[in-house]
Design an enzyme around this catalytic site. Structure first.
Site, short mmCIF file in Angstrom:
data_model
loop_
_atom_site.label_atom_id
_atom_site.label_comp_id
_atom_site.label_asym_id
_atom_site.label_seq_id
_atom_site.Cartn_x
_atom_site.Cartn_y
_atom_site.Cartn_z
N SER A 27 0.85 -1.18 0.00
CA SER A 27 0.00 0.00 0.00
C SER A 27 0.89 1.24 0.00
O SER A 27 1.89 1.28 0.73
CB SER A 27 -0.91 0.01 1.23
OG SER A 27 -1.74 1.16 1.24
N HIS A 52 -2.52 7.34 -4.60
CA HIS A 52 -2.63 6.18 -3.73
C HIS A 52 -2.70 4.93 -4.58
O HIS A 52 -3.31 4.94 -5.66
CB HIS A 52 -3.89 6.30 -2.87
CG HIS A 52 -4.37 4.98 -2.32
ND1 HIS A 52 -5.40 4.27 -2.91
CD2 HIS A 52 -3.96 4.27 -1.25
CE1 HIS A 52 -5.59 3.16 -2.21
NE2 HIS A 52 -4.74 3.12 -1.21
#
Length: 305
Positions: free
Chosen positions: A92, A106
């Protein structure tokens, strides 16, 4: 084919290394790295770049955690998995640039296995990437979505529109009635087509992140900016914080599963502001962001105009 957790882990650790290397090339500052372990099982490796020339904060996390029971955030929409042991691994990342003309980005790719004695394991992939600009550039949004479509193309027609819509729906601040950004891809619970197909799709999404984001950074990192643009960037970062702390499944899963808090909250920007009932000046570039970019759009159609 049975799921191969080792193959997934090998891909994810390599992906983390490749992304960090590319971001260091852009910024010139290396990542700080630390490994951590989780008392209930598993651990991870966090890499963070702070106060760089290009990136005010960039974090790229790898984790592999396991335990005797899935947390509530993972079973809320799949109650049949409650009580199963689990193994979860993923990468992540969140990137907060210094220049307000460079968008925040992101990305996440992940793999879960839930097991119960006497039953076949239940496994699935999830992930995606999304873009959060502060100042809108149609060229950037089109490139981002063209690359997202290219990531999906080898795996069948209809995937990009489906996962683009899912991203628009997921990264939506319901209490603000506005999208977080211009979207991208979001998928979850992917296990149709077998392990090889699903693993291949997850790899394609992970591998397309840098081709989607790096050209945008390179185009905008030299654009001039001043106090006005900085204040707007800090204000809009507040929306990012609100989403991650209120809605984000990954944040909730990490906290509920006893993950490392510093790594889970690494996604938050280093500086942020809130202003009471602020409205952009009509006709301004700030107003244009709301009018032209913070709404669902068919960006591939924009490319053909």
């Amino acid at each position: 084919m049975q799921p191969d957790l080792n193959a997934v882990q090998a891909y994810l650790t390599d992906l983390q290394a490749r992304i960090c290397e590319a971001l260091t090339e852009l910024d010139g500052r290396p990542f700080r790295e630390d490994s951590w372990s989780r008392e209930a099982g598993g651990g991870g490796r966090s890499r963070v770049l702070e106060d760089g020339a290009v990136f005010e904060k960039a974090g790229v996390n790898y984790s592999h955690v396991h335990g005797s029971e899935l947390p509530g955030s993972a079973t809320a929409h799949r109650p049949e998995l409650a009580g199963r042991s689990f193994s979860a691994t993923g990468v992540s990342l969140v990137i907060h640039p210094r220049n307000p003309h460079v968008p925040t980005s992101h990305a996440n790719v992940r793999f879960f296995i839930a097991e119960k004695p006497g039953e076949d394991p239940v496994w699935w992939f999830g992930g995606g990437f999304d873009l959060t600009p502060y100042y809108g550039y149609e060229e950037d949004a089109v490139h981002w979505h063209r690359t997202a479509a290219a990531a999906c193309a080898p795996f069948g027609e209809g995937l990009y529109p489906r996962y683009k819509q899912w991203c628009d729906d997921y990264f939506y601040l319901r209490h603000r009635d506005e999208p977080r950004g211009v979207g991208g891809l979001f998928f979850d619970d992917l296990n149709d087509g077998g392990f090889d197909y699903c693993f291949g799709f997850m790899r394609s999404v992970g591998d397309h992140f840098l081709p989607a984001y790096r050209p945008i950074v390179e185009r905008r990192m030299g654009t001039g900016w001043g106090e006005r643009e900085r204040e707007f960037q800090l204000y809009r970062r507040g929306r990012y914080v609100e989403f991650n702390l209120i809605y984000d499944r990954g944040t909730l899963f990490g906290l509920q599963s006893g993950g490392r808090t510093e790594s889970i909250l690494m996604s938050l920007p280093p500086r942020v502001s809130w202003r009471y009932d602020w409205q952009p000046e009509p006709g301004s570039e700030e107003a244009r962001l709301y009018r032209d970019f913070l709404r669902p759009r068919d960006w591939l159609a924009a490319d053909s105009d």
